[in-house]
Design a protein around this motif. Sequence first.
Motif, short mmCIF file in Angstrom:
data_model
loop_
_atom_site.label_atom_id
_atom_site.label_comp_id
_atom_site.label_asym_id
_atom_site.label_seq_id
_atom_site.Cartn_x
_atom_site.Cartn_y
_atom_site.Cartn_z
N ALA A 41 16.78 36.14 -7.21
CA ALA A 41 16.48 35.06 -8.55
C ALA A 41 17.31 33.86 -8.53
O ALA A 41 16.89 32.99 -8.69
CB ALA A 41 16.29 35.95 -9.71
N GLU A 42 18.77 34.03 -7.96
CA GLU A 42 19.68 33.12 -8.07
C GLU A 42 19.45 32.31 -7.07
O GLU A 42 19.34 30.77 -7.29
CB GLU A 42 21.12 33.64 -7.87
CG GLU A 42 21.41 34.64 -9.02
CD GLU A 42 21.65 33.83 -10.28
OE1 GLU A 42 22.30 32.75 -10.32
OE2 GLU A 42 21.04 34.44 -11.32
N ARG A 44 16.38 31.38 -5.90
CA ARG A 44 15.39 30.58 -6.19
C ARG A 44 15.59 29.46 -7.25
O ARG A 44 15.08 28.33 -7.23
CB ARG A 44 14.20 31.47 -7.04
CG ARG A 44 13.32 32.37 -5.98
CD ARG A 44 12.25 32.98 -6.53
NE ARG A 44 12.45 33.84 -7.65
CZ ARG A 44 12.50 35.43 -7.52
NH1 ARG A 44 12.46 35.74 -6.03
NH2 ARG A 44 12.91 35.95 -8.42
N LYS A 45 16.77 29.59 -8.02
CA LYS A 45 17.29 28.58 -8.95
C LYS A 45 17.75 27.60 -7.98
O LYS A 45 17.70 26.40 -8.33
CB LYS A 45 18.33 29.20 -9.80
CG LYS A 45 17.71 30.22 -10.77
CD LYS A 45 18.80 30.60 -11.54
CE LYS A 45 18.46 31.97 -12.69
NZ LYS A 45 19.76 32.32 -13.43
N GLU A 48 15.04 25.43 -6.76
CA GLU A 48 14.45 24.68 -7.74
C GLU A 48 15.43 23.40 -7.94
O GLU A 48 14.90 22.13 -8.12
CB GLU A 48 14.29 25.40 -8.93
CG GLU A 48 13.77 24.67 -10.12
CD GLU A 48 13.47 25.36 -11.40
OE1 GLU A 48 13.08 24.68 -12.27
OE2 GLU A 48 13.74 26.68 -11.39
N ASP A 49 16.73 23.71 -7.87
CA ASP A 49 17.66 22.43 -8.31
C ASP A 49 17.33 21.49 -6.76
O ASP A 49 17.43 20.45 -7.21
CB ASP A 49 18.91 22.98 -8.25
CG ASP A 49 19.23 23.58 -9.38
OD1 ASP A 49 18.58 23.19 -10.42
OD2 ASP A 49 20.25 24.47 -9.85
N GLY A 56 21.57 21.67 -4.47
CA GLY A 56 21.57 23.11 -4.95
C GLY A 56 22.99 23.71 -4.63
O GLY A 56 23.61 23.50 -3.52
N LYS A 91 25.82 33.69 -7.57
CA LYS A 91 24.98 33.21 -8.69
C LYS A 91 24.93 31.55 -8.37
O LYS A 91 25.70 30.82 -7.57
CB LYS A 91 25.82 33.19 -10.04
CG LYS A 91 27.02 32.68 -10.14
CD LYS A 91 27.80 32.99 -11.42
CE LYS A 91 27.02 32.28 -12.42
NZ LYS A 91 27.53 32.17 -13.78
N ALA A 92 23.83 31.31 -9.10
CA ALA A 92 23.42 29.65 -8.96
C ALA A 92 24.27 28.81 -9.83
O ALA A 92 24.50 29.55 -10.98
CB ALA A 92 21.99 29.64 -9.38
N SER A 94 24.65 25.19 -11.73
CA SER A 94 23.78 24.06 -11.96
C SER A 94 24.70 22.77 -11.38
O SER A 94 26.00 22.79 -11.79
CB SER A 94 23.73 23.74 -13.48
OG SER A 94 23.31 22.59 -13.82
#
Length: 217
Positions: A41-42, A44-45, A48-49, A56, A91-92, A94
């Motif tokens: 899930a991280e 995928r973030k 997306e970034d 990212g 973890k992603a 931002s």
Amino acid sequence: QAMAQAAPEPDAAAHMAAAKKAAEGATTQIEDWLVECQWHAEVRKVIEDCARLGTGILKGPVPARHRRKVMSQRDGVTVLEIEEYIAPESKAVSPWNFYPAGGCAEDISEAAGVWERDGITAKTLRGMMGGDCIDSQIALVLEEGPQAKHDVAGFRAGKVKVSDNDLFDIWYYHGTAEREDLIAAGVALPDGEDVAASCIVTMVNGHVIKAAINPLE
């Protein structure tokens, strides 16, 4: 005269079997860690970034404290225990919350360190007390409240109300720091002539709540 005999050749097949079993166990452990921290899930973030912003950031693996409930039987009585353990997680981050130290121009590898901003609740801050953080600093942060940086006088006068739903800004610094500053933050450093050391520092409301030597080179 006795003749020295050469040691027998090790059983290559047995060694290979033991190595394969160990590798399978390590693979299972790593997969468990990845599932536990929701690594997919991280990532995928991060993707997306990358698609939206062209950049990212994935941080990790870093050590994180986790809790789990364990049920056991003792003398016919069911006992519920809460265990704490350290496990790696990723973890992603931002790109809007990531700040390389100044002076690195366009080459981040030349930066003396990097800053990461995140949000944290009062409940989570309280849960960090009693561990490897500086409890007195956390107590001070909780007294100030998350809006202290905007209106300290108003908060202390009771004009600014703060609830557990309000987020504090928490900052993580990965880089070098002066030896005397780390010692002041409670870091035990070996005797030496180094004036600076690679470290990880956590700050809330401008207060250092945790400092540690970076476990990585």
